[in-house]
Design a protein around this motif. Structure first.
Motif, PDB file in Angstrom:
ATOM      1  N   PRO A  46      -4.541 -39.237  19.955  1.00  0.00           N
ATOM      2  CA  PRO A  46      -5.167 -37.924  19.722  1.00  0.00           C
ATOM      3  C   PRO A  46      -5.520 -37.666  18.266  1.00  0.00           C
ATOM      4  O   PRO A  46      -6.561 -37.062  17.981  1.00  0.00           O
ATOM      5  CB  PRO A  46      -4.107 -36.933  20.229  1.00  0.00           C
ATOM      6  N   SER A  62      -8.892 -39.635  17.495  1.00  0.00           N
ATOM      7  CA  SER A  62      -9.827 -39.662  18.624  1.00  0.00           C
ATOM      8  C   SER A  62     -11.273 -39.472  18.195  1.00  0.00           C
ATOM      9  O   SER A  62     -12.192 -39.703  18.988  1.00  0.00           O
ATOM     10  CB  SER A  62      -9.453 -38.593  19.652  1.00  0.00           C
ATOM     11  N   HIS A  68     -10.241 -34.095  23.362  1.00  0.00           N
ATOM     12  CA  HIS A  68      -8.795 -34.165  23.571  1.00  0.00           C
ATOM     13  C   HIS A  68      -8.407 -33.890  25.015  1.00  0.00           C
ATOM     14  O   HIS A  68      -7.441 -34.458  25.523  1.00  0.00           O
ATOM     15  CB  HIS A  68      -8.088 -33.185  22.629  1.00  0.00           C
ATOM     16  N   LEU A  99      -8.217 -37.117  27.085  1.00  0.00           N
ATOM     17  CA  LEU A  99      -7.386 -38.248  26.678  1.00  0.00           C
ATOM     18  C   LEU A  99      -6.185 -38.394  27.619  1.00  0.00           C
ATOM     19  O   LEU A  99      -5.695 -37.420  28.179  1.00  0.00           O
ATOM     20  CB  LEU A  99      -6.894 -38.063  25.240  1.00  0.00           C
TER      21      LEU A  99
END
Length: 313
Positions: free
Chosen positions: A90, A93, A98, A101
């Motif tokens: 995260p 990324s 997010h 993920l």
């Protein structure tokens, strides 16, 4: 001395193994006719072979994208699909959302993986998946990907030196091939002399040709001097990729559809000087040039033409 050459005298065709779209077209979300048009445009600019890279998507969006791309894959118009996610760190990324993920050992992550492996058994569409090796369950994930013919690539990672070194060793032992490092330096923990992070492990592996490093040499993602360093020291490990997206322009060509630039779930803004960005204007979201433009710029900067072309294969 570099071989003098340019786009006007070079007949080499290129392979782009990391590209999300081009000139208004997003491989993850655009209609199939627009994707066909984008592939035709790329072919006119000597990118003859394309692996369609998908950013991190939720499962419904991934299923929709795969349904469209499978038709192109079956027709031989794309070499396959590269999944850049969802098993990414995260904190590293980049432009990946997010909310989509996953971690490999979570229930939702396992459901995602079950879908990917099922699609692979049925269609063989997936060529590679980028993952962060420090995530819980990554070691087993790597084994499962290799068993199903999907190349594990390492990137979007905050791994420490030992985690990266062990992941490179694991993948190399399983495949016997150099391990792909997704756009080295970008969306990756940096180097510090007391905490070297993943980069020291990558450079050490390059000394024995145990890695292939993707470089986005668009003048935005990586300093030209650093690109030159890789070509001078480990040219056989370099793979040049565009990482282009719908927000990446093509000189002399208008965007194919008159639509919002997308990278999967994300909305992008085009910026000629600073490259495609998320709509916040700050986060670099994809490459700023296609392979032909990268080729011409590197040759003009004095890079050896044969090495540049070899890195685009």
């Amino acid at each position: 001395m570099p071989t003098p050459d340019s786009s006007n005298s070079c007949a080499q065709t290129f392979i782009d193994r990391h590209i999300h779209g081009i000139a208004g077209v997003d491989f993850a979300t655009s209609p199939l006719p627009h994707i066909r048009d984008a592939l035709t445009l790329l072919a006119t600019r000597r990118t003859a072979t394309v692996t369609a890279s998908l950013p991190t998507l939720d499962l419904p969006a991934l299923s929709d994208a795969c349904e469209r791309l499978q038709e192109l894959h079956s027709a031989g118009l794309v070499a396959g699909v590269h999944l850049e996610g969802p098993f990414l760190a995260p904190d590293f990324s980049g432009a990946h959302p997010h909310h989509a993920l996953q971690t490999p050992n979570s229930d939702s992550g396992q459901r995602y993986l079950e879908y990917v492996l099922g699609q692979q058994r049925d269609t063989g569409i997936f060529t590679m998946m980028t993952l962060a090796p420090e995530l819980p369950g990554a070691q087993k994930l790597i084994e499962q990907l290799v068993q199903h013919g999907i190349e594990p690539a390492l990137g979007h990672t905050g791994a420490n030196y030992e985690q990266m070194r062990k992941a490179i060793s694991q993948i190399h032992a399983l495949t016997g091939r150099p391990v792909m490092i997704t756009h080295v330096y970008n969306a990756m923990r940096g180097f510090h002399h007391r905490d070297p992070g993943p980069l020291l492990a990558v450079v050490e592996a390059a000394q024995n040709q145990r890695v292939t490093v993707e470089l986005i040499a668009d003048g935005i993602h990586v300093d030209l001097g650093l690109v030159r360093w890789w070509f001078q020291h480990y040219p056989e490990t370099v793979r040049l990729v565009s990482d282009a997206s719908a927000a990446t322009p093509v000189p002399g060509h208008a965007a194919i559809p008159d639509a919002t630039f997308r990278l999967g779930h994300a909305v992008l803004s085009g910026n000629v000087d600073n490259g495609p960005r998320l709509s916040d204007g700050r986060t670099i979201a994809s490459g700023g040039k296609d392979l032909l433009a990268i080729h011409d710029d590197l040759v003009a900067a004095g890079f050896d033409h044969a090495l540049v072309c070899a890195a685009m294969r």
